[in-house]
Design a protein around this motif. Sequence first.
Motif, mmCIF file in Angstrom:
data_model
loop_
_atom_site.group_PDB
_atom_site.id
_atom_site.type_symbol
_atom_site.label_atom_id
_atom_site.label_comp_id
_atom_site.label_asym_id
_atom_site.label_seq_id
_atom_site.Cartn_x
_atom_site.Cartn_y
_atom_site.Cartn_z
ATOM 1 N N LEU A 125 0.834 -1.192 0.000
ATOM 2 C CA LEU A 125 0.000 0.000 0.000
ATOM 3 C C LEU A 125 0.875 1.251 0.000
ATOM 4 O O LEU A 125 1.995 1.238 0.521
ATOM 5 N N THR A 126 0.337 2.311 -0.575
ATOM 6 C CA THR A 126 0.984 3.602 -0.375
ATOM 7 C C THR A 126 0.699 4.062 1.055
ATOM 8 O O THR A 126 -0.221 3.563 1.732
ATOM 9 N N GLN A 127 1.498 5.016 1.513
ATOM 10 C CA GLN A 127 1.268 5.515 2.867
ATOM 11 C C GLN A 127 -0.111 6.162 2.983
ATOM 12 O O GLN A 127 -0.802 6.012 4.004
ATOM 13 N N ALA A 128 -0.534 6.838 1.911
ATOM 14 C CA ALA A 128 -1.852 7.474 1.932
ATOM 15 C C ALA A 128 -2.959 6.427 2.044
ATOM 16 O O ALA A 128 -3.915 6.591 2.816
ATOM 17 N N ASP A 129 -2.814 5.334 1.278
ATOM 18 C CA ASP A 129 -3.820 4.263 1.360
ATOM 19 C C ASP A 129 -3.838 3.637 2.744
ATOM 20 O O ASP A 129 -4.906 3.318 3.288
ATOM 21 N N TYR A 130 -2.654 3.451 3.317
ATOM 22 C CA TYR A 130 -2.574 2.840 4.648
ATOM 23 C C TYR A 130 -3.228 3.749 5.684
ATOM 24 O O TYR A 130 -3.990 3.293 6.539
ATOM 25 N N GLN A 131 -2.966 5.069 5.563
ATOM 26 C CA GLN A 131 -3.544 6.012 6.518
ATOM 27 C C GLN A 131 -5.066 6.084 6.352
ATOM 28 O O GLN A 131 -5.800 6.128 7.357
ATOM 29 N N ALA A 132 -5.501 6.041 5.105
ATOM 30 C CA ALA A 132 -6.952 6.083 4.872
ATOM 31 C C ALA A 132 -7.631 4.850 5.446
ATOM 32 O O ALA A 132 -8.704 4.942 6.074
ATOM 33 N N ARG A 133 -7.007 3.719 5.298
ATOM 34 C CA ARG A 133 -7.569 2.490 5.856
ATOM 35 C C ARG A 133 -7.585 2.564 7.362
ATOM 36 O O ARG A 133 -8.563 2.163 8.011
ATOM 37 N N ASP A 134 -6.527 3.125 7.932
ATOM 38 C CA ASP A 134 -6.462 3.246 9.403
ATOM 39 C C ASP A 134 -7.528 4.210 9.905
ATOM 40 O O ASP A 134 -8.177 3.957 10.928
ATOM 41 N N ASP A 135 -7.729 5.301 9.147
ATOM 42 C CA ASP A 135 -8.747 6.282 9.548
ATOM 43 C C ASP A 135 -10.141 5.693 9.468
ATOM 44 O O ASP A 135 -11.035 6.050 10.269
ATOM 45 N N ASP A 136 -10.332 4.766 8.523
ATOM 46 C CA ASP A 136 -11.639 4.120 8.376
ATOM 47 C C ASP A 136 -11.866 3.005 9.384
ATOM 48 O O ASP A 136 -12.945 2.410 9.428
#
Length: 239
Positions: free
Chosen positions: A226-237
């Motif tokens: 994952l990109t860091q942005a995708d990982y952060q978005a998943r974590d935020d969700d």
Amino acid sequence: MTRPVVITDIARADAATAAALGAHGVATVHEAMGRTGLVGAGIRPIQTGARVGGTAVTVLSWPGDNLMIHAAIEQCREGDLLVVTTTSASSDGAFGDLFATALKARGVRGLVTTTGVRDTADLRDMGFPVWSSAVHAQGTVKATPGSVNVPIVVAGATVRPGDVIVADDDGVVVVPRERASTVLSAADARVAKETADREAYGSGRELSLDRKGLRPLLAELGVEYLTQADYQARDDDGA
């Protein structure tokens, strides 16, 4: 302890094979032998940079007593490596520079012992390598019978007289005498493979993930990229 004996006519692994295994080192030999034969991590070198391979002359002694080491010296010959244990745990300094002087004169390549050793600075200065469970100046007596050249257990590994002992900075490994030539062939092959791997990695041409075919395994195990942005978005969700 069983009836005390000194066995005088042990069969030994081929000396050249033992030396070649020693040159490969503990990690390579251990892997080549199917990740077996390692002596427990409590047996450590008192020096750095030593790498040896020799045939085992074994000693079974009582704790706090080094009588049978005296008896074992007579049974040692060039290319051997002395291996000592006691009937119960003992960290007493059962071995020192005088023993090493006698063994070195007979061409013995080193010592592996579950006991303690002393005179360690002298041992290093004279170039006699030792792997032991402890460094301890406590002296010992010469009063109790034991055995020489019988099977013993050293930190979880069975050592029979004539087996190959390989020892270096990584520890100690035991190669059964009858498997020595087969293990050497496997170790040679492993070294050739690692040489090719090292050249590939050093040139930057390949990663170990690809050379070892590990990417499919990561996917099979569910590892995602994952990109860091995708990982952060998943974590935020909260995924």
